[in-house]
Design a protein around this motif. Structure first.
Motif, PDB file in Angstrom:
ATOM      1  N   LYS A 147       0.838  -1.171  -0.048  1.00 59.99           N
ATOM      2  CA  LYS A 147       0.100   0.153   0.002  1.00 59.99           C
ATOM      3  C   LYS A 147       0.884   1.281   0.042  1.00 59.99           C
ATOM      4  O   LYS A 147       0.245   2.195  -0.415  1.00 59.99           O
ATOM      5  N   ALA A 148       2.082   1.348   0.446  1.00 66.32           N
ATOM      6  CA  ALA A 148       2.883   2.257   0.479  1.00 66.32           C
ATOM      7  C   ALA A 148       3.808   2.046  -0.761  1.00 66.32           C
ATOM      8  O   ALA A 148       4.202   3.204  -1.235  1.00 66.32           O
ATOM      9  N   TYR A 149       4.466   1.065  -1.009  1.00 64.22           N
ATOM     10  CA  TYR A 149       5.539   0.979  -2.157  1.00 64.22           C
ATOM     11  C   TYR A 149       4.960   0.452  -3.485  1.00 64.22           C
ATOM     12  O   TYR A 149       5.759   0.213  -4.367  1.00 64.22           O
ATOM     13  N   ARG A 179     -12.647   4.838   6.732  1.00 62.73           N
ATOM     14  CA  ARG A 179     -12.178   5.952   7.287  1.00 62.73           C
ATOM     15  C   ARG A 179     -10.708   6.264   7.770  1.00 62.73           C
ATOM     16  O   ARG A 179     -10.130   7.050   7.295  1.00 62.73           O
ATOM     17  N   SER A 180     -10.026   5.254   7.865  1.00 57.79           N
ATOM     18  CA  SER A 180      -8.780   5.032   8.535  1.00 57.79           C
ATOM     19  C   SER A 180      -7.775   4.238   8.138  1.00 57.79           C
ATOM     20  O   SER A 180      -6.487   4.315   8.271  1.00 57.79           O
ATOM     21  N   LEU A 181      -8.114   2.929   7.147  1.00 60.31           N
ATOM     22  CA  LEU A 181      -6.973   2.170   6.933  1.00 60.31           C
ATOM     23  C   LEU A 181      -6.545   2.302   5.139  1.00 60.31           C
ATOM     24  O   LEU A 181      -5.805   1.560   4.933  1.00 60.31           O
ATOM     25  N   LEU A 182      -7.512   3.281   4.613  1.00 62.45           N
ATOM     26  CA  LEU A 182      -7.276   3.130   3.157  1.00 62.45           C
ATOM     27  C   LEU A 182      -6.250   4.369   2.752  1.00 62.45           C
ATOM     28  O   LEU A 182      -6.247   5.141   2.287  1.00 62.45           O
ATOM     29  N   ASN A 183      -4.833   3.715   3.396  1.00 65.64           N
ATOM     30  CA  ASN A 183      -3.928   4.915   2.917  1.00 65.64           C
ATOM     31  C   ASN A 183      -2.338   3.913   2.972  1.00 65.64           C
ATOM     32  O   ASN A 183      -2.456   2.741   3.490  1.00 65.64           O
ATOM     33  N   PRO A 184      -1.160   4.677   2.707  1.00 62.62           N
ATOM     34  CA  PRO A 184      -0.240   4.062   2.514  1.00 62.62           C
ATOM     35  C   PRO A 184       0.435   3.388   4.121  1.00 62.62           C
ATOM     36  O   PRO A 184       1.443   2.438   3.983  1.00 62.62           O
ATOM     37  N   HIS A 185      -0.214   3.849   4.973  1.00 59.85           N
ATOM     38  CA  HIS A 185       0.326   3.151   6.415  1.00 59.85           C
ATOM     39  C   HIS A 185       0.046   1.735   6.592  1.00 59.85           C
ATOM     40  O   HIS A 185       0.865   1.087   7.277  1.00 59.85           O
ATOM     41  N   LEU A 227      -4.363  -1.344  -4.842  1.00 67.45           N
ATOM     42  CA  LEU A 227      -3.620  -0.124  -4.754  1.00 67.45           C
ATOM     43  C   LEU A 227      -4.230   1.141  -4.408  1.00 67.45           C
ATOM     44  O   LEU A 227      -3.949   2.239  -4.591  1.00 67.45           O
ATOM     45  N   ALA A 228      -5.730   1.017  -4.286  1.00 67.54           N
ATOM     46  CA  ALA A 228      -6.358   2.164  -3.953  1.00 67.54           C
ATOM     47  C   ALA A 228      -5.896   2.649  -2.626  1.00 67.54           C
ATOM     48  O   ALA A 228      -5.940   1.793  -1.633  1.00 67.54           O
ATOM     49  N   GLY A 229      -5.507   3.785  -2.517  1.00 68.34           N
ATOM     50  CA  GLY A 229      -4.918   4.539  -1.354  1.00 68.34           C
ATOM     51  C   GLY A 229      -3.641   4.649  -1.236  1.00 68.34           C
ATOM     52  O   GLY A 229      -2.994   5.204  -0.575  1.00 68.34           O
ATOM     53  N   ALA A 230      -2.967   4.062  -2.397  1.00 63.64           N
ATOM     54  CA  ALA A 230      -1.564   3.975  -2.285  1.00 63.64           C
ATOM     55  C   ALA A 230      -0.940   5.294  -3.022  1.00 63.64           C
ATOM     56  O   ALA A 230      -1.827   5.869  -3.770  1.00 63.64           O
ATOM     57  N   ALA A 250      -6.379  -4.379 -10.149  1.00 66.59           N
ATOM     58  CA  ALA A 250      -5.840  -4.138  -9.043  1.00 66.59           C
ATOM     59  C   ALA A 250      -5.445  -2.591  -8.613  1.00 66.59           C
ATOM     60  O   ALA A 250      -5.477  -2.672  -7.450  1.00 66.59           O
ATOM     61  N   LEU A 251      -5.534  -1.872  -9.612  1.00 70.00           N
ATOM     62  CA  LEU A 251      -5.045  -0.310  -9.242  1.00 70.00           C
ATOM     63  C   LEU A 251      -5.924   0.323  -8.537  1.00 70.00           C
ATOM     64  O   LEU A 251      -5.722   1.167  -7.610  1.00 70.00           O
ATOM     65  N   ASP A 252      -7.446  -0.220  -8.730  1.00 71.68           N
ATOM     66  CA  ASP A 252      -8.431   0.466  -8.056  1.00 71.68           C
ATOM     67  C   ASP A 252      -9.221  -0.193  -6.992  1.00 71.68           C
ATOM     68  O   ASP A 252     -10.093  -0.034  -6.554  1.00 71.68           O
ATOM     69  N   ALA A 253      -8.472  -1.225  -6.522  1.00 65.81           N
ATOM     70  CA  ALA A 253      -9.046  -2.220  -5.568  1.00 65.81           C
ATOM     71  C   ALA A 253      -8.487  -1.879  -4.215  1.00 65.81           C
ATOM     72  O   ALA A 253      -7.483  -1.513  -4.141  1.00 65.81           O
ATOM     73  N   PHE A 254      -9.427  -1.634  -3.300  1.00 63.63           N
ATOM     74  CA  PHE A 254      -9.237  -1.475  -2.011  1.00 63.63           C
ATOM     75  C   PHE A 254      -8.369  -2.893  -1.232  1.00 63.63           C
ATOM     76  O   PHE A 254      -7.646  -2.485  -0.436  1.00 63.63           O
ATOM     77  N   ALA A 255      -8.876  -3.747  -1.708  1.00 64.17           N
ATOM     78  CA  ALA A 255      -8.393  -5.193  -1.046  1.00 64.17           C
ATOM     79  C   ALA A 255      -8.477  -6.200  -2.147  1.00 64.17           C
ATOM     80  O   ALA A 255      -9.610  -6.098  -3.001  1.00 64.17           O
ATOM     81  N   LEU A 256      -7.866  -7.551  -1.917  1.00 65.00           N
ATOM     82  CA  LEU A 256      -8.086  -8.592  -2.499  1.00 65.00           C
ATOM     83  C   LEU A 256      -8.973  -9.451  -1.418  1.00 65.00           C
ATOM     84  O   LEU A 256      -8.430  -9.838  -0.347  1.00 65.00           O
ATOM     85  N   LEU A 257      -9.958  -9.720  -1.761  1.00 66.13           N
ATOM     86  CA  LEU A 257     -10.744 -10.956  -1.159  1.00 66.13           C
ATOM     87  C   LEU A 257     -10.281 -12.106  -1.333  1.00 66.13           C
ATOM     88  O   LEU A 257     -10.221 -12.804  -2.481  1.00 66.13           O
ATOM     89  N   ILE A 258      -9.722 -12.999  -0.172  1.00 66.83           N
ATOM     90  CA  ILE A 258      -9.272 -14.419  -0.304  1.00 66.83           C
ATOM     91  C   ILE A 258     -10.148 -15.489   0.243  1.00 66.83           C
ATOM     92  O   ILE A 258     -10.387 -14.951   1.511  1.00 66.83           O
TER      93      ILE A 258
END
Length: 616
Positions: free
Chosen positions: A248-250, A337-343, A486-489, A506-514
């Motif tokens: 999410k960062a790199y 609100r809080s997790l969709l970012n590079p951290h 990579l949404a939020g990257a 993958a570029l606009d996904a906030f997550a991969l569901l497995i």
């Protein structure tokens, strides 16, 4: 040097020209690929097996041995011991060793997974070239081409779809090609004066991420984007796109690829980068391993290392199904609100027994800052003690020096945060996460994934997402991998990923569901260690029902090639989306006769399922 988001690279421009006129939508694959199949039908139609008239003679194998020396080995699986004597002490010791991923990786006749029920079983090749250098790889590729052999490539051996093994084949095994070299100012061949020098690391195709992290991070204080699992091979991960804990960062590991050396089907050693063979370079970045050539060396960008890496781990038990439904809504809102970012990266899991498990990592935050992020969510839980029970852990939120994140310190060993290779004399940097022990030697029952677009976190869709996750969890456990999307990257990470062969979803996904299930090490024919097929079938059906609930919300979700359904009939669209036509053009340029074949790899629709017979 940050990639621009406003221009098209020369390599990608050429690929677009090659694929001009292709309209890639579900339902038109067969029509699109019909001319390609027809073009591939010329020439030899079947590869040879042992016993066939065309199988190389002992004299011919000896000619290969003269070129590669002791690198040519006759392969035998260690499991033969158990097939002959399932009750022996040696067999018992072997099945214990199968839980050590380093043991698996060092065995030419084994793979990290032992199979997938009704799909594939780990089977040894007839011969292997345990390559020590690029010349060994060239000799193996030329020998396979001249003698019409089924060729297979293995590095780390991590492949849920069984692509790193094939019976009746010649194996190119790159495990011994594991050199690691750091550069202060790397410039790719042909890029002098066009691309600024940058810090980088060059690794052999057989290197695994644990050793690269040790060299780059622990020893040199840099960061290289790699895989979350430390025993995954570098080359395989890059060619699959490459998500890791901090993507999410790199961004993608493939997005940090600067240059590759690759042996193509004609036996030529080629350099691939943004300036030299740019179409091949693009295809190697996410086009799937084993389809375009044998990668022998890779150079990756080294990024600045943050001061701190950390983790958040907690298990929350809801006291009823209705409370669990509400809990899912809470964590979905909190994610938005809080997790969709590079951290932030890693997983949030939803289990059918009304349990929410959080296994997250963070970077660029202190422990107190991470605590502040999670405090509102924890306060909400505290306000409803009759509905939610949080399992106590004094290490719920931890933070350590990023430089020591992958180091096998005594503190981490004692607390069970890291495991080590327990074989006598094993290198001290042979480390892995304890959770990966459960994957070593596993037999898969079922496995599926789906990109979840960031739009699902909008105000008008979050409840529908929460409802779908709850409905899926009634059937089987599902996990959101927030780092695998990579949404939020940062924009530069997204731009670098856009210039790869990865599915644009993958570029606009906030997550991969497995959604997956597996059993312990097992092997057909070994008494007492047979796969539990009845349980596997039940689990597979449950996974299918869970994914049906997800697909009601996202009917045409793509899938991550490295973590996907073996039986996906629409794999071209699922894995690569609109990029598949360009990948096929690259395949036709560098491997027109289809020497390189893997299950559901680029161009594999032209061959029988085992890769031996060319289709008309």
């Amino acid at each position: 040097m940050k990639p621009s988001t406003k221009t098209t690279s020369p390599g990608r421009r050429r690929l677009l020209q090659l694929a001009a006129g292709l309209t890639l939508f579900p339902g038109v694959w067969n029509a699109m690929l019909a001319p390609a199949r027809a073009a591939a039908s010329s020439g030899t139609r079947a590869r040879v097996r042992p016993g066939d008239a065309g199988w190389p003679s002992e004299t011919q194998w000896n000619e290969l041995r003269k070129q590669v020396g002791d690198a040519l080995v006759k392969v035998q699986s260690p499991l033969t011991t158990c097939l002959n004597a399932p009750d022996s002490a040696d067999c018992q010791q072997l099945f214990k060793a199968l839980k050590n991923p380093y043991f698996l990786g060092d065995e030419v006749g084994l793979t990290q997974s032992l199979g997938w029920v009704d799909a594939w079983t780990s089977m040894p090749s007839v011969y292997a070239v345990a390559a020590r250098n690029t010349n060994d790889v060239v000799a193996a590729v030329n020998f396979a081409y001249r003698n019409n052999l089924r060729l297979v490539v293995k590095g780390g051996g991590h492949s849920y779809q069984g692509t790193s093994n094939a019976p009746d084949s010649l194996l190119v095994w790159t495990r011994k090609m594991d050199d690691i070299t750091l550069h202060d100012a790397f410039v790719g061949a042909g890029c002098e004066g066009r691309i600024a020098p940058m810090r980088a690391v060059t690794v052999g195709a057989g290197a695994i991420w644990a050793h690269v992290y040790d060299a780059v991070t622990t020893q040199a204080g840099g960061y290289v984007q790699g895989g979350g699992c430390m025993t995954v091979g570098v080359a395989g991960l890059i060619q699959s796109g490459g998500f890791g804990s901090f993507s999410k960062a790199y961004g993608l590991a493939a997005g940090s690829l600067l240059e590759a050396e690759v042996v193509t089907a004609d036996g030529v050693v080629r350099i691939a980068n943004a300036c030299t063979n740019p179409d091949l370079f693009w295809g190697l970045k996410g086009g799937g391993g084993g389809s375009l050539g044998v990668v022998t060396r890779l150079t990756l960008q080294v990024h600045d290392l943050p001061e701190i890496f950390g983790a958040v781990n907690m298990t929350i038990n809801a006291t009823s199904a209705s409370a669990f439904r509400r809990l899912i809504g809470m964590i979905v809102d909190f994610t938005s609100r809080s997790l969709l970012n590079p951290h932030w990266g890693e997983q949030i899991s939803f289990r059918h027994n009304n349990v929410l498990k959080i296994s997250m990592v963070f970077q660029g935050l202190s422990r107190s800052e991470a605590q502040a992020v999670w405090q509102p969510f924890m306060d909400t839980l505290d306000d409803a003690p009759d509905d939610f029970k949080v399992e106590f852990s004094p290490l719920k939120i931890v933070a350590i020096s990023a430089r020591s994140f992958w180091a096998p310190t005594m503190f981490k060993k004692l607390l069970g945060f890291i495991s080590t290779d327990d074989r006598p004399g094993a290198p001290k940097d042979n480390v892995f996460w304890p959770g990966n022990r459960g994957e070593a030697g596993q037999v898969l029952h079922g496995y599926e994934s789906a990109w979840l677009p960031a739009a699902l976190l909008h105000d008008d869709q979050r409840q529908s997402l929460a409802d779908a996750l709850f409905a899926a969890s009634r059937q089987w456990r599902v996990s959101l991998h927030l780092n695998k999307g990579l949404a939020g990257a940062p924009p530069e990470a997204v731009a670098a990923a856009r210039d790869t062969a990865m599915n644009p979803a993958a570029l606009d996904a906030f997550a991969l569901l497995i959604c997956g299930a597996e059993g312990p090490p097992a092997y057909s024919g070994i008494r007492g260690h047979e796969p539990d097929t009845a349980t596997a079938h039940r689990n597979s059906q449950a996974i299918g029902r869970a994914m049906d609930e997800v697909r009601k919300l996202v009917p045409n979700a793509g899938s991550y090639v490295a973590e996907s359904n073996f039986f996906d009939a629409d794999w071209q669209r699922s894995f690569w989306g609109s990029n598949y036509g360009m990948l096929l053009a690259v395949k036709d340029r560098y491997d027109p006769d289809g020497l390189f074949f893997v299950h559901h790899g680029v161009g594999s629709e032209r061959w029988s399922a085992d890769g031996f017979t060319k289709l008309a």
